[in-house]
Design a protein around this motif. Structure first.
Motif, PDB file in Angstrom:
ATOM      1  N   ASP A 209     -24.956  55.312  26.669  1.00  0.00           N
ATOM      2  CA  ASP A 209     -23.249  56.013  26.550  1.00  0.00           C
ATOM      3  C   ASP A 209     -23.375  56.769  25.282  1.00  0.00           C
ATOM      4  O   ASP A 209     -22.607  57.457  24.783  1.00  0.00           O
ATOM      5  CB  ASP A 209     -22.420  54.792  25.977  1.00  0.00           C
ATOM      6  N   GLN A 210     -24.406  56.789  24.607  1.00  0.00           N
ATOM      7  CA  GLN A 210     -24.720  57.637  23.443  1.00  0.00           C
ATOM      8  C   GLN A 210     -25.052  59.230  23.636  1.00  0.00           C
ATOM      9  O   GLN A 210     -25.011  60.082  23.150  1.00  0.00           O
ATOM     10  CB  GLN A 210     -25.956  57.400  22.529  1.00  0.00           C
ATOM     11  N   ILE A 211     -25.649  59.346  25.267  1.00  0.00           N
ATOM     12  CA  ILE A 211     -25.672  60.714  25.805  1.00  0.00           C
ATOM     13  C   ILE A 211     -24.588  61.479  25.985  1.00  0.00           C
ATOM     14  O   ILE A 211     -23.622  60.915  26.611  1.00  0.00           O
ATOM     15  CB  ILE A 211     -26.458  60.813  26.994  1.00  0.00           C
ATOM     16  N   LEU A 212     -24.481  62.664  25.693  1.00  0.00           N
ATOM     17  CA  LEU A 212     -23.330  63.478  25.819  1.00  0.00           C
ATOM     18  C   LEU A 212     -23.940  65.096  26.280  1.00  0.00           C
ATOM     19  O   LEU A 212     -24.999  65.403  26.455  1.00  0.00           O
ATOM     20  CB  LEU A 212     -22.518  64.083  24.624  1.00  0.00           C
ATOM     21  N   PRO A 213     -23.088  65.754  27.050  1.00  0.00           N
ATOM     22  CA  PRO A 213     -23.401  67.134  27.458  1.00  0.00           C
ATOM     23  C   PRO A 213     -23.591  68.066  26.183  1.00  0.00           C
ATOM     24  O   PRO A 213     -23.435  67.348  24.998  1.00  0.00           O
ATOM     25  CB  PRO A 213     -22.296  67.683  27.954  1.00  0.00           C
ATOM     26  N   PRO A 214     -24.271  69.149  26.288  1.00  0.00           N
ATOM     27  CA  PRO A 214     -24.804  69.726  25.043  1.00  0.00           C
ATOM     28  C   PRO A 214     -23.816  70.450  24.345  1.00  0.00           C
ATOM     29  O   PRO A 214     -23.544  71.621  24.726  1.00  0.00           O
ATOM     30  CB  PRO A 214     -25.997  70.828  25.450  1.00  0.00           C
ATOM     31  N   ARG A 215     -22.814  69.752  23.740  1.00  0.00           N
ATOM     32  CA  ARG A 215     -21.634  70.451  23.159  1.00  0.00           C
ATOM     33  C   ARG A 215     -21.857  71.035  22.025  1.00  0.00           C
ATOM     34  O   ARG A 215     -23.069  71.134  21.663  1.00  0.00           O
ATOM     35  CB  ARG A 215     -20.513  69.200  22.934  1.00  0.00           C
ATOM     36  N   LEU A 216     -21.113  71.915  21.382  1.00  0.00           N
ATOM     37  CA  LEU A 216     -21.118  72.407  20.255  1.00  0.00           C
ATOM     38  C   LEU A 216     -21.820  71.783  19.212  1.00  0.00           C
ATOM     39  O   LEU A 216     -21.301  70.613  18.760  1.00  0.00           O
ATOM     40  CB  LEU A 216     -19.948  73.112  19.435  1.00  0.00           C
ATOM     41  N   ALA A 217     -23.209  72.198  18.553  1.00  0.00           N
ATOM     42  CA  ALA A 217     -23.814  71.449  17.788  1.00  0.00           C
ATOM     43  C   ALA A 217     -24.286  72.030  16.480  1.00  0.00           C
ATOM     44  O   ALA A 217     -23.988  73.253  16.546  1.00  0.00           O
ATOM     45  CB  ALA A 217     -24.979  70.920  18.316  1.00  0.00           C
ATOM     46  N   ALA A 218     -24.599  71.640  15.557  1.00  0.00           N
ATOM     47  CA  ALA A 218     -24.988  72.246  14.241  1.00  0.00           C
ATOM     48  C   ALA A 218     -26.076  73.184  14.142  1.00  0.00           C
ATOM     49  O   ALA A 218     -26.059  73.993  13.466  1.00  0.00           O
ATOM     50  CB  ALA A 218     -25.234  70.894  13.155  1.00  0.00           C
ATOM     51  N   SER A 219     -26.859  73.000  15.027  1.00  0.00           N
ATOM     52  CA  SER A 219     -28.215  73.954  15.506  1.00  0.00           C
ATOM     53  C   SER A 219     -28.480  74.027  16.940  1.00  0.00           C
ATOM     54  O   SER A 219     -27.464  73.389  17.742  1.00  0.00           O
ATOM     55  CB  SER A 219     -29.226  73.533  14.758  1.00  0.00           C
ATOM     56  N   HIS A 220     -29.534  74.355  17.315  1.00  0.00           N
ATOM     57  CA  HIS A 220     -29.976  74.505  18.725  1.00  0.00           C
ATOM     58  C   HIS A 220     -29.883  73.235  19.233  1.00  0.00           C
ATOM     59  O   HIS A 220     -30.881  72.126  18.858  1.00  0.00           O
ATOM     60  CB  HIS A 220     -31.252  75.147  18.799  1.00  0.00           C
ATOM     61  N   PRO A 221     -29.265  73.000  20.431  1.00  0.00           N
ATOM     62  CA  PRO A 221     -29.245  71.560  21.008  1.00  0.00           C
ATOM     63  C   PRO A 221     -30.557  71.692  21.594  1.00  0.00           C
ATOM     64  O   PRO A 221     -31.381  72.313  21.936  1.00  0.00           O
ATOM     65  CB  PRO A 221     -28.192  71.787  22.216  1.00  0.00           C
ATOM     66  N   ASN A 222     -30.976  70.128  21.870  1.00  0.00           N
ATOM     67  CA  ASN A 222     -32.115  69.738  22.445  1.00  0.00           C
ATOM     68  C   ASN A 222     -32.369  70.739  23.733  1.00  0.00           C
ATOM     69  O   ASN A 222     -31.659  70.847  24.739  1.00  0.00           O
ATOM     70  CB  ASN A 222     -32.201  68.311  22.921  1.00  0.00           C
ATOM     71  N   PRO A 223     -33.604  71.357  23.689  1.00  0.00           N
ATOM     72  CA  PRO A 223     -33.946  72.188  25.084  1.00  0.00           C
ATOM     73  C   PRO A 223     -33.812  71.613  26.439  1.00  0.00           C
ATOM     74  O   PRO A 223     -33.601  72.183  27.152  1.00  0.00           O
ATOM     75  CB  PRO A 223     -35.054  72.978  24.558  1.00  0.00           C
ATOM     76  N   THR A 224     -34.486  70.410  26.711  1.00  0.00           N
ATOM     77  CA  THR A 224     -34.543  69.646  27.808  1.00  0.00           C
ATOM     78  C   THR A 224     -33.248  69.304  28.200  1.00  0.00           C
ATOM     79  O   THR A 224     -32.961  69.140  29.484  1.00  0.00           O
ATOM     80  CB  THR A 224     -35.555  68.571  27.664  1.00  0.00           C
ATOM     81  N   GLN A 225     -32.564  68.926  27.164  1.00  0.00           N
ATOM     82  CA  GLN A 225     -31.142  68.319  27.359  1.00  0.00           C
ATOM     83  C   GLN A 225     -30.141  69.695  28.046  1.00  0.00           C
ATOM     84  O   GLN A 225     -29.509  69.557  28.999  1.00  0.00           O
ATOM     85  CB  GLN A 225     -30.434  68.058  26.141  1.00  0.00           C
ATOM     86  N   GLN A 226     -30.495  70.832  27.586  1.00  0.00           N
ATOM     87  CA  GLN A 226     -29.510  72.059  27.735  1.00  0.00           C
ATOM     88  C   GLN A 226     -30.178  72.281  29.437  1.00  0.00           C
ATOM     89  O   GLN A 226     -29.481  72.576  30.339  1.00  0.00           O
ATOM     90  CB  GLN A 226     -29.957  73.273  27.061  1.00  0.00           C
ATOM     91  N   LEU A 227     -31.612  72.194  29.544  1.00  0.00           N
ATOM     92  CA  LEU A 227     -31.976  72.521  30.993  1.00  0.00           C
ATOM     93  C   LEU A 227     -31.637  71.650  31.789  1.00  0.00           C
ATOM     94  O   LEU A 227     -31.436  71.760  32.983  1.00  0.00           O
ATOM     95  CB  LEU A 227     -33.718  72.245  30.992  1.00  0.00           C
ATOM     96  N   ASP A 228     -31.393  70.202  31.466  1.00  0.00           N
ATOM     97  CA  ASP A 228     -31.003  69.067  32.517  1.00  0.00           C
ATOM     98  C   ASP A 228     -29.508  69.247  32.717  1.00  0.00           C
ATOM     99  O   ASP A 228     -29.028  69.139  33.743  1.00  0.00           O
ATOM    100  CB  ASP A 228     -31.395  67.758  31.923  1.00  0.00           C
ATOM    101  N   PHE A 229     -28.789  69.755  31.776  1.00  0.00           N
ATOM    102  CA  PHE A 229     -27.494  70.090  31.974  1.00  0.00           C
ATOM    103  C   PHE A 229     -27.302  71.225  32.872  1.00  0.00           C
ATOM    104  O   PHE A 229     -26.120  71.174  33.594  1.00  0.00           O
ATOM    105  CB  PHE A 229     -26.641  70.466  30.641  1.00  0.00           C
ATOM    106  N   LYS A 230     -27.985  72.114  32.815  1.00  0.00           N
ATOM    107  CA  LYS A 230     -27.887  73.281  33.837  1.00  0.00           C
ATOM    108  C   LYS A 230     -28.249  72.587  35.313  1.00  0.00           C
ATOM    109  O   LYS A 230     -27.545  73.090  36.232  1.00  0.00           O
ATOM    110  CB  LYS A 230     -28.894  74.437  33.313  1.00  0.00           C
ATOM    111  N   ARG A 231     -29.242  71.848  35.225  1.00  0.00           N
ATOM    112  CA  ARG A 231     -29.521  71.360  36.640  1.00  0.00           C
ATOM    113  C   ARG A 231     -28.414  70.491  37.091  1.00  0.00           C
ATOM    114  O   ARG A 231     -28.023  70.605  38.391  1.00  0.00           O
ATOM    115  CB  ARG A 231     -31.046  70.405  36.613  1.00  0.00           C
TER     116      ARG A 231
END
Length: 680
Positions: A209-231
């Motif tokens: 439940d701690q996991i979210l989509p790569p919403r607006l963050a203070a810096s670059h969101p986790n790159p694998t999180q971004q890639l998985d969100f695209k998938r």
């Protein structure tokens, strides 16, 4: 199943021989009833035999919750059938009506920064919203049950341009669905934490439940999180596509189902190579973007659609007769462009040529978008060109059902490399994956050489030369497959920023190009991206931009084809080739652009024994595409220039085009000729 559709389209005197489909999106609800019969008359005059109906009709079909109005659509379907015109009936779910968004604002998408995407345009719905899906599937069921046996119905059109405006949704619905998708992919949190590299920046997850989509963050969101969100986002829309498709197949199992892809330009959020097997035939929308490679890009996109379709015929669902309405400057097409653009798609496998739209709108956001019947009416150059194209497509009826003949060169296009290579916090933000692939394609066109644009899942062994531009994501299995390809006699060419990461976006350690390092026989310790506008000179007179690599040759079998003459890496190799088994593997470490690649390619094509199939001296003035069917092959010859091009020594029956008495085929500016040749 596109052949089934084509066989249902009426020809002259009711002839049901398969023929090329021709038509448009038809939106009669925008016009008074007295216009409809005039539309049918003009469609018959133009040679139209299919239209897509109901794409944005939800609010007309269901004006309020619990209220249904099919009378107007019944009338339209009956009129079209009486006129001998088949219907590709849309499920009308592309944009929800105002009453639904008002009653259920929880269907509205949310941006990465938390803003709601409000009604007022189109596609204001969440792909993962259970509320939206309930209402949408209720509409689909109503349509399917009502028109299941209507004689005009020849195909189903799921939604419209899925993901065009709502591919990325960051709502709570999306967050829940994303977590479910991740559980299915990784099973355990330990596996997810490893894949995402959460030891970095204190991102370790101890609960799903701690996991979210790569919403607006203070810096670059986790790159694998971004890639998985695209998938995930591509898969979420694919799941929605399946939901509509499954319902339609339940009620009308004999009616083929499609949805219109958007293989063009910067549309990259949907992994169409992954979606293709979900529908009965592939359909695509394409619009030309003005620029120096405009028609090359059209050819590239149509070629890629054919690759996605496995070389089988596909359906051009939308393109424009002239100007569009959504580019910064919306140029009208020149004389000949309408026909050439359409026939380029046919050459690359389209068995249907359709436009947006039939009659140009008098109101709304797309009123300045061209149509088959423009604002000027049928007494117009556009409508005369539309009618002439209808006659050409009737002449080309024998092409229907044939497949594209494979070329000897393949260009691999990989959605995951596209997604991953252009993410943030990389060596350069200027990298353009699609442009690099298009540059190679343009260079081959300039040499008069046919090439197929294919996905990594294609049969790569059929190609003597295989080009993999910016193949950034290379799982171990793919690296092994490419090595086997070269060892067995194939000639591989790859480029900068290839082979760098695995499927989790983790670096292949030990030096670049990572997974391809041993195959190429080179090692790169550090990337050398270039500032915008900076260039380097190579010793073969080429100029490089965007990127350089400090290459160390690690295998004595490596041949240096070009070196840097200027820049930080002056004297170091820029282009290399290594003999591998019966084949080879080459590496190009900088962006050379179409002209530089045109000069380099002969060195790479030579070992693969690939050359032009066009008559001597024609070069890049003409594009050749070949379709093949039972007993015949069809040579499409497309004039890439604004001048006249003569072609000598070509055998065959001229289906369309002009020939001199001595058999010379003469291509006028922007012209297309088609020759039929018998095969054994």
């Amino acid at each position: 199943m596109i052949s089934t559709l084509l066989s249902q389209l009426n020809g002259p005197d009711g002839d049901r021989t398969p023929r090329l489909a021709y038509g448009a999106d038809y939106n009669p609800e925008q016009w008074p009833r007295e216009v409809w019969e005039e539309d049918i008359r003009l469609m018959r005059e133009a040679g139209v035999n299919i239209v897509s109906v109901g794409i944005f009709s939800w609010a007309r079909i269901q004006p309020a919750q619990g209220q249904w109005d099919f009378a107007w659509l019944d009338d339209v379907m009956d009129l079209l059938h009486a006129g001998g015109i088949g219907v590709d009936l849309a499920t009308a779910t592309a944009s929800p009506p105002p009453w639904l968004a008002t009653a259920h604002p929880e269907i509205l998408p949310v941006t990465a920064s938390g803003e709601t995407v409000w009604p007022g345009a189109r596609q204001h719905w969440r792909p993962t919203s259970p509320v939206f899906r309930t209402h949408a599937l209720r509409l689909v069921r109503k349509l399917a049950e009502r028109y299941a046996d209507h004689p005009a119905l020849v195909a189903w059109h799921v939604s419209n341009e899925l993901g065009c405006h709502n591919i990325y949704d960051y709502s709570d619905d999306a967050a829940r669905a994303f977590r479910d998708w991740l559980r299915a992919r990784y099973t355990t949190l330990d596996a997810l934490n490893h894949a995402w590299g959460t030891a970095f920046w204190s991102q370790y997850y101890s609960d799903w439940d701690q996991i979210l989509p790569p919403r607006l963050a203070a810096s670059h969101p986790n790159p694998t999180q971004q890639l998985d969100f695209k998938r995930f986002s591509s898969d979420a829309l694919k799941a929605y596509l399946r939901a509509e498709r499954d319902l339609l197949r339940e009620i009308t199992p004999e009616v083929p189902v499609t949805t219109n892809f958007m293989v063009m330009g910067r549309t990259k959020g949907m992994n169409y190579a992954d979606w293709a097997q979900e529908i009965d035939f592939v359909s695509n929308d394409h619009y030309v973007s003005p620029g120096p490679q405009d028609r090359d890009e059209l050819s590239f996109s149509a070629n890629l659609v054919s690759g996605i379709a496995g070389g089988r015929p596909w359906f051009l669902m939308e393109h424009s007769t002239s100007a569009v309405n959504w580019q910064p400057v919306n140029l009208a097409k020149r004389p000949g462009d309408l026909a050439r653009d359409s026939l380029l798609h046919v050459a690359h496998g389209a068995d249907a040529v359709c436009f947006f739209q039939w009659r140009q709108s008098a109101a709304g956001a797309e009123k300045y978008h061209s149509a088959m019947v423009p604002h000027a009416g049928p007494d117009s150059e556009v409508f005369r060109a539309v009618t002439a194209l209808g006659g050409t497509l009737r002449t080309l009826a024998p092409v229907a059902g044939t497949e594209r003949e494979p070329a000897r060169v393949g260009i691999v296009f990989d959605w995951e490399s596209w997604w991953a290579s252009e993410q943030d916090s990389h060596p350069t933000s200027l990298l353009d994956y699609r442009r690099e692939a298009l540059d190679w394609y343009s260079a081959l066109l300039a040499l008069g050489i046919r090439a197929d644009v294919v996905t990594p899942q294609a049969d790569l062994d059929r190609y003597q030369l295989l080009i993999t531009p910016v193949l950034h994501v290379v799982p171990a299995a793919l690296a092994k497959e490419l090595t086997r390809y070269a060892e067995n006699g194939g000639h591989l060419v790859t480029t900068y920023f290839s082979g760098v990461v695995d499927e989790n976006d983790h670096i292949w350690l030990g030096g670049y190009p990572g997974a391809l390092r041993d195959l190429l026989g080179i090692r790169v310790e550090e990337f050398g991206p270039l500032l915008d506008g900076d260039t380097v000179a190579l010793d073969d007179a080429a100029t490089g931009t965007l990127w350089t690599d400090r290459i160390t040759v690690t295998d004595p079998e490596v041949e240096v084809l070009a070196r840097y003459r200027t820049g930080t890496y002056a004297g170091h190799p820029a282009v290399t080739r290594r003999a591998v088994g019966r084949g080879s593997a080459a590496y190009v470490s900088t962006r050379l652009g179409p002209d530089g690649l045109t000069a380099l390619l002969p060195k790479l094509l030579g070992p693969a024994a690939v050359g032009s199939e066009l008559p001597d001296g024609v070069g890049g003035d003409v594009e050749l595409i070949v379709r093949r069917g039972a007993g015949s092959r069809y040579l499409f010859l497309v004039n890439r220039t604004d001048g006249t091009v003569p072609l000598t020594g070509l055998a065959g029956e001229l289906l369309i085009g002009r020939a001199e008495d001595d058999g010379t085929v003469v291509l006028s500016p922007r012209d297309v000729a088609v020759l039929r040749q018998p095969t054994r």
